[in-house]
Design a protein around this motif. Structure first.
Motif, PDB file in Angstrom:
ATOM      1  N   MET A   1      49.124  52.787  52.687  1.00 10.50           N
ATOM      2  CA  MET A   1      47.739  52.388  52.526  1.00 10.50           C
ATOM      3  C   MET A   1      47.076  52.301  53.888  1.00 10.50           C
ATOM      4  N   GLY A   2      47.268  51.207  54.602  1.00  8.65           N
ATOM      5  CA  GLY A   2      46.575  51.026  55.867  1.00  8.65           C
ATOM      6  C   GLY A   2      47.478  50.376  56.888  1.00  8.65           C
ATOM      7  N   LYS A   3      46.881  49.574  57.728  1.00  3.39           N
ATOM      8  CA  LYS A   3      47.618  48.862  58.757  1.00  3.39           C
ATOM      9  C   LYS A   3      48.254  47.610  58.168  1.00  3.39           C
ATOM     10  N   LYS A   4      49.403  47.217  58.728  1.00  4.79           N
ATOM     11  CA  LYS A   4      50.094  46.019  58.237  1.00  4.79           C
ATOM     12  C   LYS A   4      49.867  44.853  59.188  1.00  4.79           C
ATOM     13  N   TYR A   5      49.645  43.690  58.601  1.00  9.27           N
ATOM     14  CA  TYR A   5      49.471  42.437  59.321  1.00  9.27           C
ATOM     15  C   TYR A   5      50.449  41.452  58.708  1.00  9.27           C
ATOM     16  N   SER A   6      51.029  40.575  59.511  1.00  9.09           N
ATOM     17  CA  SER A   6      51.986  39.635  58.929  1.00  9.09           C
ATOM     18  C   SER A   6      51.847  38.251  59.545  1.00  9.09           C
ATOM     19  N   LYS A   7      52.322  37.279  58.792  1.00  7.98           N
ATOM     20  CA  LYS A   7      52.254  35.877  59.209  1.00  7.98           C
ATOM     21  C   LYS A   7      53.402  35.139  58.530  1.00  7.98           C
ATOM     22  N   THR A   8      54.148  34.388  59.318  1.00  8.63           N
ATOM     23  CA  THR A   8      55.191  33.533  58.766  1.00  8.63           C
ATOM     24  C   THR A   8      54.552  32.205  58.392  1.00  8.63           C
ATOM     25  N   ILE A   9      54.902  31.723  57.195  1.00  9.56           N
ATOM     26  CA  ILE A   9      54.246  30.511  56.683  1.00  9.56           C
ATOM     27  C   ILE A   9      55.235  29.723  55.827  1.00  9.56           C
ATOM     28  N   ARG A  10      54.951  28.455  55.689  1.00  5.65           N
ATOM     29  CA  ARG A  10      55.647  27.599  54.727  1.00  5.65           C
ATOM     30  C   ARG A  10      54.556  26.820  54.006  1.00  5.65           C
ATOM     31  N   PHE A  11      54.393  27.073  52.713  1.00  6.06           N
ATOM     32  CA  PHE A  11      53.413  26.326  51.929  1.00  6.06           C
ATOM     33  C   PHE A  11      53.933  24.905  51.746  1.00  6.06           C
ATOM     34  N   MET A  12      53.094  23.929  51.984  1.00 10.51           N
ATOM     35  CA  MET A  12      53.521  22.537  51.912  1.00 10.51           C
ATOM     36  C   MET A  12      53.360  21.934  50.514  1.00 10.51           C
ATOM     37  N   THR A  13      52.452  22.496  49.709  1.00  8.27           N
ATOM     38  CA  THR A  13      52.201  21.952  48.370  1.00  8.27           C
ATOM     39  C   THR A  13      51.909  23.093  47.390  1.00  8.27           C
ATOM     40  N   GLN A  14      52.016  22.794  46.111  1.00  7.13           N
ATOM     41  CA  GLN A  14      51.633  23.767  45.087  1.00  7.13           C
ATOM     42  C   GLN A  14      50.141  24.071  45.172  1.00  7.13           C
ATOM     43  N   GLN A  15      49.349  23.087  45.581  1.00  3.42           N
ATOM     44  CA  GLN A  15      47.907  23.308  45.728  1.00  3.42           C
ATOM     45  C   GLN A  15      47.635  24.348  46.815  1.00  3.42           C
ATOM     46  N   ALA A  16      48.413  24.325  47.883  1.00  9.06           N
ATOM     47  CA  ALA A  16      48.261  25.321  48.940  1.00  9.06           C
ATOM     48  C   ALA A  16      48.571  26.719  48.404  1.00  9.06           C
ATOM     49  N   VAL A  17      49.563  26.812  47.529  1.00  5.59           N
ATOM     50  CA  VAL A  17      49.898  28.097  46.900  1.00  5.59           C
ATOM     51  C   VAL A  17      48.720  28.579  46.054  1.00  5.59           C
ATOM     52  N   LEU A  18      48.134  27.687  45.287  1.00 11.06           N
ATOM     53  CA  LEU A  18      46.979  28.049  44.449  1.00 11.06           C
ATOM     54  C   LEU A  18      45.786  28.466  45.305  1.00 11.06           C
ATOM     55  N   ASN A  19      45.561  27.775  46.408  1.00 12.42           N
ATOM     56  CA  ASN A  19      44.462  28.140  47.312  1.00 12.42           C
ATOM     57  C   ASN A  19      44.701  29.533  47.892  1.00 12.42           C
ATOM     58  N   PHE A  20      45.947  29.828  48.267  1.00  7.59           N
ATOM     59  CA  PHE A  20      46.278  31.159  48.764  1.00  7.59           C
ATOM     60  C   PHE A  20      46.039  32.208  47.679  1.00  7.59           C
TER      61      PHE A  20
END
Length: 80
Positions: free
Chosen positions: A1-20
């Motif tokens: 497709m296009g260019k790849k971008y990456s970020k290492t993350i740890r979601f702290m809550t289920q709400q953070a997952v929903l926001n993502f």
């Protein structure tokens, strides 16, 4: 497709997952979430809700739109 971008993350809550998820479904490109050797679709609510929140994961964006990728990466920074 296009260019790849990456970020290492740890979601702290289920709400953070929903926001993502809310941002991810509007993102014009592909999103993979990688934990160990498992790869899941970052736009799959079921997949995202099954994440082990204690684990660090790699979010990989694949898009031609650098501005959208930068915006989503900034959003990830706010969630972690």
């Amino acid at each position: 497709m296009g260019k790849k971008y990456s970020k290492t993350i740890r979601f702290m809550t289920q709400q953070a997952v929903l926001n993502f998820y809310d941002k991810a479904v509007k993102f014009d490109g592909d999103i993979d979430v990688i934990i160990d050797k498992k790869i899941m679709d970052g736009k799959s609510l079921l997949g995202l809700m099954s994440l082990d929140l204690s684990r660090e994961m790699l979010v990989v964006l694949d898009t031609d739109d650098e501005n959208s990728a930068s915006e989503l990466i900034r959003h990830l920074d706010d969630l972690s």
